[in-house]
Design an enzyme around this catalytic site. Structure first.
Site, short mmCIF file in Angstrom:
data_model
loop_
_atom_site.label_atom_id
_atom_site.label_comp_id
_atom_site.label_asym_id
_atom_site.label_seq_id
_atom_site.Cartn_x
_atom_site.Cartn_y
_atom_site.Cartn_z
N THR A 115 0.83 -1.20 0.00
CA THR A 115 0.00 0.00 0.00
C THR A 115 0.87 1.25 0.00
O THR A 115 1.92 1.28 0.62
CB THR A 115 -0.89 0.00 1.26
OG1 THR A 115 -1.77 -1.12 1.19
CG2 THR A 115 -1.72 1.27 1.36
N ARG A 117 -13.60 -8.58 -0.60
CA ARG A 117 -12.87 -8.15 0.59
C ARG A 117 -12.38 -6.71 0.46
O ARG A 117 -11.88 -6.30 -0.58
CB ARG A 117 -11.68 -9.09 0.82
CG ARG A 117 -10.82 -8.75 2.05
CD ARG A 117 -9.63 -7.91 1.71
NE ARG A 117 -8.77 -7.66 2.90
CZ ARG A 117 -7.73 -6.85 2.91
NH1 ARG A 117 -7.38 -6.20 1.81
NH2 ARG A 117 -7.03 -6.66 4.02
N GLY A 129 -9.98 -3.84 2.63
CA GLY A 129 -9.07 -3.62 3.75
C GLY A 129 -9.23 -2.23 4.34
O GLY A 129 -10.26 -1.57 4.16
N ASP A 130 -8.20 -1.78 5.02
CA ASP A 130 -8.31 -0.50 5.74
C ASP A 130 -8.02 0.71 4.87
O ASP A 130 -8.45 1.82 5.19
CB ASP A 130 -7.34 -0.48 6.92
CG ASP A 130 -5.88 -0.50 6.47
OD1 ASP A 130 -5.50 -1.46 5.77
OD2 ASP A 130 -5.13 0.42 6.82
N THR A 140 -0.47 1.32 6.51
CA THR A 140 -0.25 0.19 5.62
C THR A 140 -0.08 -1.06 6.47
O THR A 140 0.60 -1.03 7.49
CB THR A 140 1.00 0.39 4.74
OG1 THR A 140 1.24 -0.81 3.98
CG2 THR A 140 2.24 0.71 5.56
N GLY A 141 -0.73 -2.15 6.07
CA GLY A 141 -0.59 -3.36 6.86
C GLY A 141 -1.76 -4.30 6.69
O GLY A 141 -2.50 -4.24 5.70
N GLY A 166 -5.05 -5.14 6.93
CA GLY A 166 -6.18 -4.23 7.04
C GLY A 166 -7.23 -4.59 8.06
O GLY A 166 -7.81 -3.71 8.70
#
Length: 332
Positions: free
Chosen positions: A194, A222, A224-225, A245-246, A248
């Protein structure tokens, strides 16, 4: 005890004479993902390519701020070249879904009025961060998805691209390996690519933006964050601007970006040390739940810092004080 890789030296504060004269100042931080990065497996050529890409993005954002431009414009200027670079999991070079497509997410937020825009699951927009900003400025909504987001985009004059623009062979190979070996996305990727940027402009305004292709082999729509305001992106002139970033799912559960900003807003420590401690504490919660990743952060005082609980994070910063640097591994 959880070990967080942080760098207090990444935070800065103005010298006394600059504070007294209230000279305008600016700062910017960028990231290109965090994850399990091994220095021994990073060839000099690949390292040079990542550092050049990060510096290019940093220079684009820095030029806007140094010229008196807005934090919002600086964030977009920094993210666009990262979306265009196949080294990163955003825009061109995004990972593949289980069905072999590229689905893109992005979000952006203006700290002046907390206006925000986000999109998820778009497939034809060359620079999703620009569509997210159009949602913020030209629609009554904050978050659009899939076909609806594409329909909205059709009237906004944004550049589109065919599927082959986003698709790259290394990402396709990752999906094929995942399916063949029945691996998880984390076993395949080893990192979260990200991209994001946060900025403070000379008017004292903050902004944040984040863009991603998600997880390799993602299914069932799906999300994510990265496109979730408050989880992957948040900006508030009263406290900070954050891009994450990671993994999510964990960033959503903690509400990482807004959680950091809220804690900073109610904190009475504006020295920079408190900022770092708060960011570290929130990332510790992510780690305790089982999540990996990192954040970049800029505050109204001009403190620029990061916190991550992985072995590395592609990152960089530049400030009106003359700082200009990029880094990859935790020890740097």
């Amino acid at each position: 005890m959880i070990r967080l890789f942080v760098a207090a030296a990444f935070a800065f504060s103005l010298p006394a004479h600059a504070q007294e004269s209230a000279e305008p100042r600016w700062s910017i931080a960028i990231h290109g993902g965090a994850g399990t990065l091994d220095p021994d497996k990073m060839t000099p050529e690949r390292r040079a390519a990542y550092e050049a890409a990060l510096q290019n993005a940093l220079d684009a954002g820095k030029a806007v701020l140094a010229g008196g431009g807005s934090a919002m414009d600086a964030v977009k200027a920094a993210i666009i070249p990262l979306e265009d670079d196949p080294l990163f999991n955003a825009g061109r070079g995004s990972v593949f879904t289980w069905d072999g497509t590229n689905e893109l997410d992005a979000s952006i937020m203006d700290g002046r009025d907390r206006s925000a825009g986000a999109v998820t699951g778009v497939t034809t927009i060359k620079n999703p961060i620009l569509l997210a900003d159009k949602v913020r400025t030209d629609s009554p909504h904050v978050f659009l998805m899939g076909e609806g987001a594409e329909e909205f985009a059709s009237g906004q004059g944004l550049e589109t691209a065919p599927p082959e623009w986003f698709a790259t062979e290394p990402r396709r190979e990752s999906l094929e390996r995942m399916k063949a070996d029945r691996l998880s996305a984390f076993d395949v990727d080893h990192k979260f690519g990200t991209v994001g940027a946060v900025a403070l402009d000379m008017e004292g305004n903050l902004a944040a933006g984040t863009s991603t292709g998600g997880m390799t082999g993602k299914r069932w729509g799906r999300i994510g964050d990265a496109p979730v305001i408050g989880a992957g992106t948040y900006a508030d002139n009263r406290s900070c601007a954050v891009s994450a970033t990671g993994w999510g799912e964990y960033f959503i559960r903690v509400g990482v970006a807004q959680e950091i900003c809220t804690r900073l807003r109610v904190s009475d420590d504006a020295t920079g040390g408190g900022d770092q401690n708060i960011a570290d504490a929130v990332m510790a919660e992510v780690k305790e739940l089982g999540g990996d990743g990192g954040i970049i952060l800029v505050t109204p005082e001009g403190n620029a810092l990061y916190s991550f609980n992985t072995t590395g994070m592609y990152r960089g910063r530049a400030t009106s004080e003359g700082v200009d640097e990029v880094a990859i591994f935790a020890a740097e």
